[in-house]
Design a protein around this motif. Structure first.
Motif, PDB file in Angstrom:
ATOM      1  N   ASN A  75      35.461 -33.083  32.220  1.00  0.00           N
ATOM      2  CA  ASN A  75      34.578 -33.858  33.110  1.00  0.00           C
ATOM      3  C   ASN A  75      35.189 -33.930  34.506  1.00  0.00           C
ATOM      4  O   ASN A  75      35.841 -34.922  34.861  1.00  0.00           O
ATOM      5  CB  ASN A  75      34.340 -35.261  32.552  1.00  0.00           C
ATOM      6  CG  ASN A  75      33.308 -36.038  33.358  1.00  0.00           C
ATOM      7  OD1 ASN A  75      32.524 -35.462  34.104  1.00  0.00           O
ATOM      8  ND2 ASN A  75      33.311 -37.352  33.215  1.00  0.00           N
ATOM      9  N   LEU A  76      34.960 -32.904  35.299  1.00  0.00           N
ATOM     10  CA  LEU A  76      35.485 -32.858  36.659  1.00  0.00           C
ATOM     11  C   LEU A  76      34.818 -33.940  37.506  1.00  0.00           C
ATOM     12  O   LEU A  76      33.596 -34.056  37.527  1.00  0.00           O
ATOM     13  CB  LEU A  76      35.219 -31.480  37.268  1.00  0.00           C
ATOM     14  CG  LEU A  76      35.774 -31.242  38.680  1.00  0.00           C
ATOM     15  CD1 LEU A  76      37.295 -31.190  38.644  1.00  0.00           C
ATOM     16  CD2 LEU A  76      35.215 -29.929  39.245  1.00  0.00           C
ATOM     17  N   LYS A  77      35.639 -34.729  38.193  1.00  0.00           N
ATOM     18  CA  LYS A  77      35.103 -35.823  39.008  1.00  0.00           C
ATOM     19  C   LYS A  77      34.900 -35.371  40.451  1.00  0.00           C
ATOM     20  O   LYS A  77      35.488 -34.379  40.896  1.00  0.00           O
ATOM     21  CB  LYS A  77      36.051 -37.022  38.960  1.00  0.00           C
ATOM     22  CG  LYS A  77      36.270 -37.583  37.562  1.00  0.00           C
ATOM     23  CD  LYS A  77      37.271 -38.703  37.573  1.00  0.00           C
ATOM     24  CE  LYS A  77      37.486 -39.258  36.168  1.00  0.00           C
ATOM     25  NZ  LYS A  77      38.044 -38.248  35.245  1.00  0.00           N
ATOM     26  N   ASN A  78      34.074 -36.078  41.160  1.00  0.00           N
ATOM     27  CA  ASN A  78      33.826 -35.779  42.568  1.00  0.00           C
ATOM     28  C   ASN A  78      35.127 -35.893  43.371  1.00  0.00           C
ATOM     29  O   ASN A  78      35.890 -36.840  43.189  1.00  0.00           O
ATOM     30  CB  ASN A  78      32.765 -36.737  43.123  1.00  0.00           C
ATOM     31  CG  ASN A  78      32.244 -36.276  44.468  1.00  0.00           C
ATOM     32  OD1 ASN A  78      32.033 -35.083  44.689  1.00  0.00           O
ATOM     33  ND2 ASN A  78      32.034 -37.209  45.376  1.00  0.00           N
ATOM     34  N   ASP A  79      35.385 -34.924  44.235  1.00  0.00           N
ATOM     35  CA  ASP A  79      36.589 -34.854  45.070  1.00  0.00           C
ATOM     36  C   ASP A  79      37.864 -34.611  44.257  1.00  0.00           C
ATOM     37  O   ASP A  79      38.970 -34.775  44.778  1.00  0.00           O
ATOM     38  CB  ASP A  79      36.776 -36.121  45.911  1.00  0.00           C
ATOM     39  CG  ASP A  79      35.639 -36.340  46.895  1.00  0.00           C
ATOM     40  OD1 ASP A  79      34.957 -35.354  47.220  1.00  0.00           O
ATOM     41  OD2 ASP A  79      35.425 -37.487  47.333  1.00  0.00           O
ATOM     42  N   GLU A  80      37.721 -34.198  43.007  1.00  0.00           N
ATOM     43  CA  GLU A  80      38.890 -33.887  42.183  1.00  0.00           C
ATOM     44  C   GLU A  80      39.113 -32.379  42.148  1.00  0.00           C
ATOM     45  O   GLU A  80      38.175 -31.597  42.033  1.00  0.00           O
ATOM     46  CB  GLU A  80      38.693 -34.400  40.755  1.00  0.00           C
ATOM     47  CG  GLU A  80      39.876 -34.131  39.836  1.00  0.00           C
ATOM     48  CD  GLU A  80      39.641 -34.621  38.417  1.00  0.00           C
ATOM     49  OE1 GLU A  80      40.608 -35.058  37.770  1.00  0.00           O
ATOM     50  OE2 GLU A  80      38.483 -34.571  37.959  1.00  0.00           O
ATOM     51  N   VAL A  81      40.376 -31.978  42.270  1.00  0.00           N
ATOM     52  CA  VAL A  81      40.742 -30.567  42.170  1.00  0.00           C
ATOM     53  C   VAL A  81      41.772 -30.432  41.054  1.00  0.00           C
ATOM     54  O   VAL A  81      42.830 -31.067  41.088  1.00  0.00           O
ATOM     55  CB  VAL A  81      41.332 -30.027  43.484  1.00  0.00           C
ATOM     56  CG1 VAL A  81      41.796 -28.575  43.306  1.00  0.00           C
ATOM     57  CG2 VAL A  81      40.299 -30.095  44.603  1.00  0.00           C
ATOM     58  N   ILE A  82      41.448 -29.619  40.063  1.00  0.00           N
ATOM     59  CA  ILE A  82      42.344 -29.391  38.927  1.00  0.00           C
ATOM     60  C   ILE A  82      43.071 -28.059  39.111  1.00  0.00           C
ATOM     61  O   ILE A  82      42.506 -27.097  39.627  1.00  0.00           O
ATOM     62  CB  ILE A  82      41.549 -29.420  37.613  1.00  0.00           C
ATOM     63  CG1 ILE A  82      41.143 -30.865  37.293  1.00  0.00           C
ATOM     64  CG2 ILE A  82      42.336 -28.812  36.461  1.00  0.00           C
ATOM     65  CD1 ILE A  82      40.300 -30.996  36.046  1.00  0.00           C
ATOM     66  N   SER A  83      44.310 -28.010  38.691  1.00  0.00           N
ATOM     67  CA  SER A  83      45.096 -26.777  38.764  1.00  0.00           C
ATOM     68  C   SER A  83      46.131 -26.820  37.647  1.00  0.00           C
ATOM     69  O   SER A  83      46.016 -27.624  36.719  1.00  0.00           O
ATOM     70  CB  SER A  83      45.758 -26.633  40.139  1.00  0.00           C
ATOM     71  OG  SER A  83      46.365 -25.351  40.266  1.00  0.00           O
ATOM     72  N   PHE A  84      47.143 -25.965  37.727  1.00  0.00           N
ATOM     73  CA  PHE A  84      48.238 -26.060  36.757  1.00  0.00           C
ATOM     74  C   PHE A  84      49.541 -25.566  37.365  1.00  0.00           C
ATOM     75  O   PHE A  84      49.568 -24.764  38.298  1.00  0.00           O
ATOM     76  CB  PHE A  84      47.923 -25.305  35.459  1.00  0.00           C
ATOM     77  CG  PHE A  84      47.699 -23.823  35.596  1.00  0.00           C
ATOM     78  CD1 PHE A  84      48.761 -22.924  35.661  1.00  0.00           C
ATOM     79  CD2 PHE A  84      46.410 -23.304  35.623  1.00  0.00           C
ATOM     80  CE1 PHE A  84      48.543 -21.553  35.753  1.00  0.00           C
ATOM     81  CE2 PHE A  84      46.175 -21.946  35.718  1.00  0.00           C
ATOM     82  CZ  PHE A  84      47.246 -21.057  35.792  1.00  0.00           C
ATOM     83  N   ASN A  85      50.626 -26.094  36.826  1.00  0.00           N
ATOM     84  CA  ASN A  85      51.969 -25.680  37.228  1.00  0.00           C
ATOM     85  C   ASN A  85      52.539 -24.734  36.186  1.00  0.00           C
ATOM     86  O   ASN A  85      52.217 -24.839  34.995  1.00  0.00           O
ATOM     87  CB  ASN A  85      52.904 -26.894  37.359  1.00  0.00           C
ATOM     88  CG  ASN A  85      52.564 -27.762  38.563  1.00  0.00           C
ATOM     89  OD1 ASN A  85      52.056 -27.277  39.571  1.00  0.00           O
ATOM     90  ND2 ASN A  85      52.848 -29.051  38.465  1.00  0.00           N
TER      91      ASN A  85
END
Length: 255
Positions: free
Chosen positions: A90-100
């Motif tokens: 559930n991606l939220k508004n103004d959220e950016v997902i990534s990974f290390n």
């Protein structure tokens, strides 16, 4: 004064660009997008900041590890056989997902990493590690073990792990009208495993005989075909399903 104003405008634009609140997924260095929600359309991806713009909600991103790495004084290509599948719940508004992940510094480290691909999913804005309720990942392996022959979409579909909200199977597609009023129906990429070509099932290629190793190619006059390499490629091709064969043929035709 004029130069000062131009510099100020450029600086302001750069600041605004870097403070712009995006919503989506940031593709880490050395990774490439294969699928987004079941589609290979990457129009929403910016190579400038490596941000894949997405709408709030559920998404699935398929990535492959592929880049050139130093090997002594040379640089060589290293690519993972298996892709990463990121499921964003559930991606939220103004959220950016990534990974290390531990980025490799040379070819040897890249080859080692390509076999394990251990990552940590994060909120890119805060660096916070995500919970399993927010996002998960898995490595999509295959018996084929040959990246060029694989169709990630069909593989995920066969496992019932594909997320593609806009995808409609061929058998369920309805006829529509063009802007000129002509009836039309768009086919998808999947194919029936039992389809016929010239009265025969599928498409097969024949291996070279042992005495054919001296056959020359039209693109490189005088060069000899390596029969062993050719026959191994044909063996892999003939063992693949029809959709994979089609993808491979398209790849060859485009290179």
């Amino acid at each position: 004064m004029k130069i000062h104003k131009i510099a100020l405008a450029v600086s302001s634009a750069f600041f605004a660009l870097n403070t712009y609140a995006a919503t989506g997924f940031k593709v880490p260095v050395h990774y490439n997008i294969e699928l987004v929600d079941g589609s290979d359309d990457t129009d929403n991806y910016s190579r400038f900041n490596r941000i894949l713009t997405l709408t709030p909600g559920k998404h699935q991103v398929v990535l492959t590890f592929k880049d050139t790495f130093k090997s002594g004084t040379d640089s060589r290509m290293v690519q993972s056989i298996d892709p990463l599948v990121i499921d964003i719940e559930n991606l939220k508004n103004d959220e950016v997902i990534s990974f290390n992940y531990k980025r490799p510094a040379n070819e040897e480290q890249a080859k080692t990493y390509a076999h394990n691909q251990k990552i940590v999913l994060i909120d890119n804005n805060s660096g916070r590690e995500l919970t399993k309720d927010e996002a998960t990942y898995f490595i999509l392996t295959s018996d084929s073990g040959f990246a060029l022959m694989r169709d990630y979409k069909n593989e995920l579909m066969s496992l019932n792990r594909l997320y593609a909200p806009s995808y409609v199977p061929n058998a369920q597609r309805e006829m529509t009208l063009t802007e000129n009023g002509a009836p039309t129906i768009r086919a998808g990429s999947e194919r029936n495993a039992n389809y016929q070509v010239n009265g025969q099932q599928g498409i097969t290629l024949k291996p070279l005989a042992n005495n054919s190793s001296a056959m020359t190619t039209s693109s490189a006059p005088g060069s000899k075909v390596n029969a062993d390499v050719y026959n191994e490629m044909i063996r892999l091709y003939n063992q693949a399903d029809d959709a994979t064969k089609l993808k491979f043929v398209k790849y060859v035709m485009s290179h």
